[in-house]
Scaffold this motif. Structure first.
Motif, PDB file in Angstrom:
ATOM      1  N   VAL A  10       9.024 -48.679 -29.583  1.00  0.00           N
ATOM      2  CA  VAL A  10      10.213 -48.558 -30.423  1.00  0.00           C
ATOM      3  C   VAL A  10      10.891 -49.905 -30.652  1.00  0.00           C
ATOM      4  O   VAL A  10      11.637 -50.083 -31.616  1.00  0.00           O
ATOM      5  N   LYS A  11      10.657 -50.889 -29.781  1.00  0.00           N
ATOM      6  CA  LYS A  11      11.195 -52.229 -30.009  1.00  0.00           C
ATOM      7  C   LYS A  11      10.587 -52.859 -31.256  1.00  0.00           C
ATOM      8  O   LYS A  11      11.266 -53.578 -31.996  1.00  0.00           O
ATOM      9  N   LYS A  12       9.295 -52.577 -31.511  1.00  0.00           N
ATOM     10  CA  LYS A  12       8.582 -53.214 -32.608  1.00  0.00           C
ATOM     11  C   LYS A  12       8.621 -52.384 -33.894  1.00  0.00           C
ATOM     12  O   LYS A  12       8.405 -52.930 -34.975  1.00  0.00           O
ATOM     13  N   ARG A  13       8.884 -51.112 -33.757  1.00  0.00           N
ATOM     14  CA  ARG A  13       8.781 -50.225 -34.925  1.00  0.00           C
ATOM     15  C   ARG A  13      10.048 -49.364 -35.020  1.00  0.00           C
ATOM     16  O   ARG A  13      10.062 -48.199 -34.617  1.00  0.00           O
ATOM     17  N   THR A  14      11.107 -49.969 -35.572  1.00  0.00           N
ATOM     18  CA  THR A  14      12.377 -49.246 -35.734  1.00  0.00           C
ATOM     19  C   THR A  14      12.538 -48.670 -37.135  1.00  0.00           C
ATOM     20  O   THR A  14      13.437 -47.863 -37.364  1.00  0.00           O
ATOM     21  N   LEU A  15      11.670 -49.070 -38.064  1.00  0.00           N
ATOM     22  CA  LEU A  15      11.776 -48.607 -39.444  1.00  0.00           C
ATOM     23  C   LEU A  15      10.784 -47.478 -39.708  1.00  0.00           C
ATOM     24  O   LEU A  15       9.603 -47.596 -39.379  1.00  0.00           O
ATOM     25  N   MET A  16      11.285 -46.399 -40.314  1.00  0.00           N
ATOM     26  CA  MET A  16      10.437 -45.258 -40.627  1.00  0.00           C
ATOM     27  C   MET A  16       9.799 -45.451 -42.002  1.00  0.00           C
ATOM     28  O   MET A  16      10.327 -46.140 -42.872  1.00  0.00           O
ATOM     29  N   ASP A  17       8.663 -44.799 -42.191  1.00  0.00           N
ATOM     30  CA  ASP A  17       7.900 -44.974 -43.430  1.00  0.00           C
ATOM     31  C   ASP A  17       8.450 -44.117 -44.569  1.00  0.00           C
ATOM     32  O   ASP A  17       8.492 -44.555 -45.712  1.00  0.00           O
ATOM     33  N   GLU A  18       8.898 -42.921 -44.264  1.00  0.00           N
ATOM     34  CA  GLU A  18       9.385 -42.030 -45.322  1.00  0.00           C
ATOM     35  C   GLU A  18      10.826 -42.372 -45.698  1.00  0.00           C
ATOM     36  O   GLU A  18      11.650 -42.676 -44.854  1.00  0.00           O
ATOM     37  N   GLU A  19      11.086 -42.302 -46.987  1.00  0.00           N
ATOM     38  CA  GLU A  19      12.426 -42.526 -47.491  1.00  0.00           C
ATOM     39  C   GLU A  19      13.169 -41.189 -47.636  1.00  0.00           C
ATOM     40  O   GLU A  19      12.542 -40.146 -47.812  1.00  0.00           O
ATOM     41  N   VAL A  20      14.472 -41.258 -47.564  1.00  0.00           N
ATOM     42  CA  VAL A  20      15.298 -40.074 -47.778  1.00  0.00           C
ATOM     43  C   VAL A  20      15.661 -40.023 -49.253  1.00  0.00           C
ATOM     44  O   VAL A  20      16.357 -40.905 -49.767  1.00  0.00           O
ATOM     45  N   ARG A  40      16.480 -35.720 -41.129  1.00  0.00           N
ATOM     46  CA  ARG A  40      15.756 -35.484 -39.873  1.00  0.00           C
ATOM     47  C   ARG A  40      14.247 -35.557 -40.094  1.00  0.00           C
ATOM     48  O   ARG A  40      13.505 -36.078 -39.254  1.00  0.00           O
ATOM     49  N   LYS A  41      13.807 -35.063 -41.231  1.00  0.00           N
ATOM     50  CA  LYS A  41      12.373 -35.089 -41.522  1.00  0.00           C
ATOM     51  C   LYS A  41      11.860 -36.527 -41.615  1.00  0.00           C
ATOM     52  O   LYS A  41      10.753 -36.836 -41.136  1.00  0.00           O
ATOM     53  N   ALA A  42      12.650 -37.409 -42.212  1.00  0.00           N
ATOM     54  CA  ALA A  42      12.232 -38.808 -42.313  1.00  0.00           C
ATOM     55  C   ALA A  42      12.126 -39.455 -40.937  1.00  0.00           C
ATOM     56  O   ALA A  42      11.196 -40.245 -40.676  1.00  0.00           O
ATOM     57  N   PHE A  43      13.029 -39.133 -40.027  1.00  0.00           N
ATOM     58  CA  PHE A  43      12.969 -39.711 -38.685  1.00  0.00           C
ATOM     59  C   PHE A  43      11.854 -39.099 -37.828  1.00  0.00           C
ATOM     60  O   PHE A  43      11.477 -39.686 -36.810  1.00  0.00           O
ATOM     61  N   GLU A  44      11.364 -37.979 -38.226  1.00  0.00           N
ATOM     62  CA  GLU A  44      10.262 -37.353 -37.489  1.00  0.00           C
ATOM     63  C   GLU A  44       8.895 -37.696 -38.092  1.00  0.00           C
ATOM     64  O   GLU A  44       7.863 -37.235 -37.619  1.00  0.00           O
ATOM     65  N   GLY A  45       8.890 -38.489 -39.165  1.00  0.00           N
ATOM     66  CA  GLY A  45       7.645 -38.850 -39.836  1.00  0.00           C
ATOM     67  C   GLY A  45       7.010 -40.100 -39.268  1.00  0.00           C
ATOM     68  O   GLY A  45       7.361 -40.577 -38.177  1.00  0.00           O
ATOM     69  N   PRO A  46       6.088 -40.695 -40.020  1.00  0.00           N
ATOM     70  CA  PRO A  46       5.376 -41.886 -39.551  1.00  0.00           C
ATOM     71  C   PRO A  46       6.276 -43.110 -39.502  1.00  0.00           C
ATOM     72  O   PRO A  46       7.302 -43.184 -40.183  1.00  0.00           O
ATOM     73  N   TYR A  47       5.848 -44.100 -38.719  1.00  0.00           N
ATOM     74  CA  TYR A  47       6.594 -45.343 -38.557  1.00  0.00           C
ATOM     75  C   TYR A  47       6.024 -46.411 -39.501  1.00  0.00           C
ATOM     76  O   TYR A  47       4.928 -46.294 -40.033  1.00  0.00           O
ATOM     77  N   LYS A  48       6.821 -47.465 -39.667  1.00  0.00           N
ATOM     78  CA  LYS A  48       6.345 -48.659 -40.355  1.00  0.00           C
ATOM     79  C   LYS A  48       6.168 -49.790 -39.346  1.00  0.00           C
ATOM     80  O   LYS A  48       6.820 -49.814 -38.295  1.00  0.00           O
ATOM     81  N   GLU A  49       5.305 -50.710 -39.704  1.00  0.00           N
ATOM     82  CA  GLU A  49       5.157 -51.902 -38.896  1.00  0.00           C
ATOM     83  C   GLU A  49       4.884 -53.083 -39.816  1.00  0.00           C
ATOM     84  O   GLU A  49       4.471 -52.921 -40.966  1.00  0.00           O
TER      85      GLU A  49
END
Length: 832
Positions: free
Chosen positions: A398-408, A342-351
């Motif tokens: 969200v269409k352009k940025r579906t990948l999160m920056d933090e890894e689990v 959950r923490k990873a999904f609440e963190g910064p996004y990648k682009e």
């Protein structure tokens, strides 16, 4: 992939990386190679039950624990098995095959004999209180149906292209939540349309076309009830685990794989203008399993196991991983918490950075409400009651940025279990309360060759208790479930060849206190005499266990001394019968450790000590000890005595002489047996061979039917009862005897000889001879009733000569007369 640190040079050459990783894992083998302490082969398993059916691919499981029923989806069939005994009479079955027309169409498209032109059950879940929901490939035309649980019958199948893959070999996963079906796979006949779909109320929700999949392989999924006791009014979520290929190529000798976890909200309905009938909550992030000090990644996710606690906040996810490194077969198990995910999904996004065409952290402004979030109480207060109320700028983001920056990353930053030369496939986890009233987690991990590894997690470390062979033929373990309560816990395993059931513990195999304690098996305890199942004992006060250290509670043991006598100048082999695969072998002789560097004659081959060219000084006491868990204990002792080479040679000569004597006796007995067998077959008959240079006398054995005239005729001779063959005529007589096969009976002592035949026919006795023949000249002697031989009696040459010329005519007449005469009952072989 980052360069390697700590071992090797960290270069980019593929071979150098392979050698570096192998060296690192070898030099730290205890930390990175969890070798099972005990090996149990399939013939030694107790409580082993195999579900005997003629179907294959029994790999889709759905467990109804309260009802004690395991539903199994196989090829062309669905089963309901009793978890107490999967092979009992309560088994139920539904046959679900593709209709012949569909099978024929599949064969025409793929070729005759195409194995996948069957109905492989890929999805089997409870739909509501009365029915299950099942989907199958149905000869490359997916169909779904409802299963009535009470009657165990199948409803009319319907087309299920949006719920099931066409190909039974592609990755697939799905869950059912509130009569809604959530699935993820490669859809379409060609299997190229990767998607995560939601089927509800006759509608369909799927991924946006802007999401570019890169050869995904969907592994597993889970539903997490995050709305329960949520302080923010959160929504339930579906997590999907899968692998994808990265776009760059590096040391993997091809495009590397990466493992990811995606998340969607259960009540997502899509956007109103943007992302219509598309997910508005789809996000994904990378899930990592690695050895950080060597930067070695297990990048291929094989399966997951969700360990549910009392509340969803304490949910633990176990992942089974493999490595993409070629020529390096190594597997790992990593542990994750839902809080970290959950923490990873609440963190910064990648682009994607257009200039570098590489993913980087997004540092710009984030619109409100947060893109990819589920609808909460705060959203509802702001007027966003469903996903269709989300603003367009949020949906465009969200269409352009579906990948999160933090890894689990895994708990503890490293794998719980690693194993070289083994490919892990599936796993389940059990919780066991030991004698110290602490709970320990025991992992059961399936392998690609039909084995189960049993591992206990103690503190920050894991210990492989046992490896069990559950299939005779090597094949991947594809399904695992734990059934029963703690007192009757069993493990049910699914693979291509069928379903088997085994007990989770087999304490009987530990024959000594040390084996029972050092095994660290939470299911087992020593009662002073034998190793017992802890959960089956009402009174546990006398039981001994040591899960933490694995070396306390047993008295000092002694090894039996074996006497071994060997001759001089031969090699000596001494074995150390260790039952443990993880114990180190220690040999001593005369207070010194073996093998010693100064004495190359001593060699250690695994658990075997080899002494080359034994001499007199090698006699004495040899001790084998095992070192394990910080404890050294005796295993075996040998009292070696070295004999003289001369005595050995004499002994060998004696042995060779005895062997030769036995051989000669065997030959003599064989010849004697052959002779006796042959002589018994010929008993009672003897063939006579005469030579021209010798004379021979024969005892008179005239026929019993001789008349009185014969007695008178015999009186004219010298009174001898022997017939004499004159030298010089033996050849003719011998040839005559040989050509007519004349046989003379060898009788025990012979009866008195009957009188000879009369010289001339006697009218009084004409009809008294056998076969109605009249008397013949005395030179024609009757033999055994029907055979005749011409013999010359000694001392009557003239008489014989007078009858000799008429003999041929008389014999011809006699034989012609016999053609019309009645023969005797018992005939000889021939007549002359």
């Amino acid at each position: 992939m980052p360069t390697q640190r700590g071992c090797g040079t960290g270069g980019h050459l593929f071979l150098a990386l392979i050698l570096g990783v192998t060296l690192c894992l070898t030099t730290h083998g205890l930390d990175y190679d969890n070798t099972p302490r005990w090996t149990t082969w399939i013939q030694d398993l107790r409580d082993y039950t195999q579900f005997r059916q003629t179907v294959s691919n029994s790999t889709t499981f759905w467990l109804e624990e309260q009802q004690k029923v395991l539903y199994v989806g196989a090829r062309n069939a669905i089963f309901a098995l009793n978890t107490n005994n999967i092979n009992d009479q309560s088994m139920k079955m539904i046959r679900w095959e593709a209709i012949p027309a569909k099978t024929k169409d599949c064969l025409n498209k793929h070729g005759q004999g195409f194995e996948n032109c069957h109905n492989y059950i890929r999805f089997l879940r409870r739909f509501n209180g009365t029915h299950l929901y099942a989907c199958g490939t149905y000869a490359f035309l997916p169909h779904c149906a409802y299963v009535d649980i009470k009657r165990f019958t199948l409803s009319a199948p319907f087309e299920g292209k949006d719920s099931c893959p066409y190909d039974p070999t592609v990755g697939y996963t799905g869950v059912v939540a509130d009569n809604k079906i959530y699935t993820a796979t490669l859809y379409g006949f060609q299997g190229r349309q990767a998607d995560i779909k939601k089927s509800f109320d006759g509608r369909l929700l799927k991924m946006d076309d802007s999401v570019l999949w890169k050869a995904p392989n969907f592994i597993d999924s889970m539903l997490l009830r995050e709305s329960v006791q949520s302080s923010v009014g959160d929504d339930d979520k579906i997590y999907v685990f899968f692998t994808e290929k990265l776009g760059d190529e590096n040391a993997f000798n091809g495009k590397p794989l990466v493992s990811l976890v995606a998340r969607v909200c259960k009540n997502d309905e899509g956007g109103s203008r943007t992302l219509q009938k598309r997910w508005t909550s789809f996000l994904k992030t990378r899930i990592v399993c690695s050895i950080p000090e060597y930067d070695f990644h297990f990048n291929i996710l094989k399966s997951i196991f969700v360990f549910n606690q009392k509340t969803w906040q304490n949910t633990i996810i176990y992942g089974v991983f493999g490595s993409q490194w070629q020529n390096v077969q190594i597997s790992a198990v990593c542990q994750y918490t839902i809080a970290d995910i959950r923490k990873a999904f609440e963190g910064p996004y990648k682009e994607v950075q257009e200039s570098a065409r590489w993913w980087a952290r997004y540092t710009g402004a984030v619109p409100t409400p947060r893109p990819g979030s589920c609808i909460t109480d705060a959203f509802k207060k702001a007027g966003v009651k469903t996903s269709r109320d989300l603003p367009d700028d949020v949906l465009e983001f969200v269409k352009k940025r579906t990948l999160m920056d933090e890894e689990v990353r895994p708990v503890g930053g490293r794998p719980l279990v690693t194993k070289k030369l083994v490919s892990y496939t599936k796993m389940v986890v059990d919780t066991v309360t030991a004698l110290d009233d602490k709970q320990y987690r025991v992992m059961f991990i399936g392998t690609a060759d039909g084995w189960i590894h049993k591992v206990v997690h103690v503190g920050a470390r894991s210990y492989a208790i046992e490896e069990m062979q559950v299939y005779k033929e090597p094949q991947p373990v594809e399904s695992l479930v734990l059934v029963g309560d703690q007192s009757q816990r069993t493990l049910i395993v699914g693979a291509q060849s069928g379903v088997i059931q085994v007990a989770v513990s087999s304490c009987h195999k530990y024959r000594s206190c040390l084996d029972c304690i050092m095994g660290r098996d939470p299911y087992c305890g020593w009662d002073g005499e034998s190793c017992q199942e802890v959960q089956l004992q009402k009174d546990r006060t006398g039981l001994i266990q040591d899960i933490v250290n694995g070396n306390k509670g047993c008295l000092k043991s002694k090894a039996y001394v074996l006497i071994k006598t060997v001759p001089k100048d031969v090699d000596l082999f001494l074995s150390c019968p260790l039952s443990s695969n993880t114990a180190a072998v220690l040999w001593t002789f005369g207070g010194k450790d073996l093998p010693g560097g100064s004495e190359p004659r001593y060699q250690l081959d695994g658990k075997l000590l080899v002494v080359r060219q034994v001499q007199a000084g090698d006699a004495g006491r040899y001790h084998c000890h095992a070192r394990e868990n910080g404890l050294v204990y005796p295993v075996a002792s040998y009292d070696v005595r070295v004999g003289l080479r001369l005595m050995s040679t004499i002994r060998e000569i004696i042995y060779l002489f005895l062997i030769a004597a036995l051989g000669v006796a065997t030959v003599v007995l064989s010849v004697l047996c052959i002779y006796l067998c042959c002589s018994s077959a010929r008993r009672g008959k003897s063939r006579i061979h005469l030579t021209a240079a010798s004379g021979m006398e024969l005892q008179n054995v005239a026929g019993l039917a001789a008349g009185k005239g014969e007695e008178e005729e015999a009186g004219r001779y010298s009174g001898e009862r022997f017939l004499k063959i004159i030298p010089g005529e033996g050849a003719a007589v011998g040839n005559h005897l040989s050509s007519t096969s004349a046989m003379v009976d060898l009788l025990p002592p012979p009866p008195p000889p009957p009188p000879p035949l009369p010289l001339a026919p006697d009218p009084a006795t004409a009809g008294a001879t056998p076969n109605g023949l009249a008397g013949l000249p005395h030179v024609l002697r009757k033999m055994n009733g029907n055979s005749y031989v011409l013999l010359r009696q000694a001392g009557d040459v003239e008489t014989i000569s007078s009858h000799y010329h008429s003999f041929t005519e008389e014999l011809s007449k006699m034989l012609e007369k016999r053609k019309h005469a009645q023969l005797v009952d018992k005939l000889d072989e021939s007549s002359v």
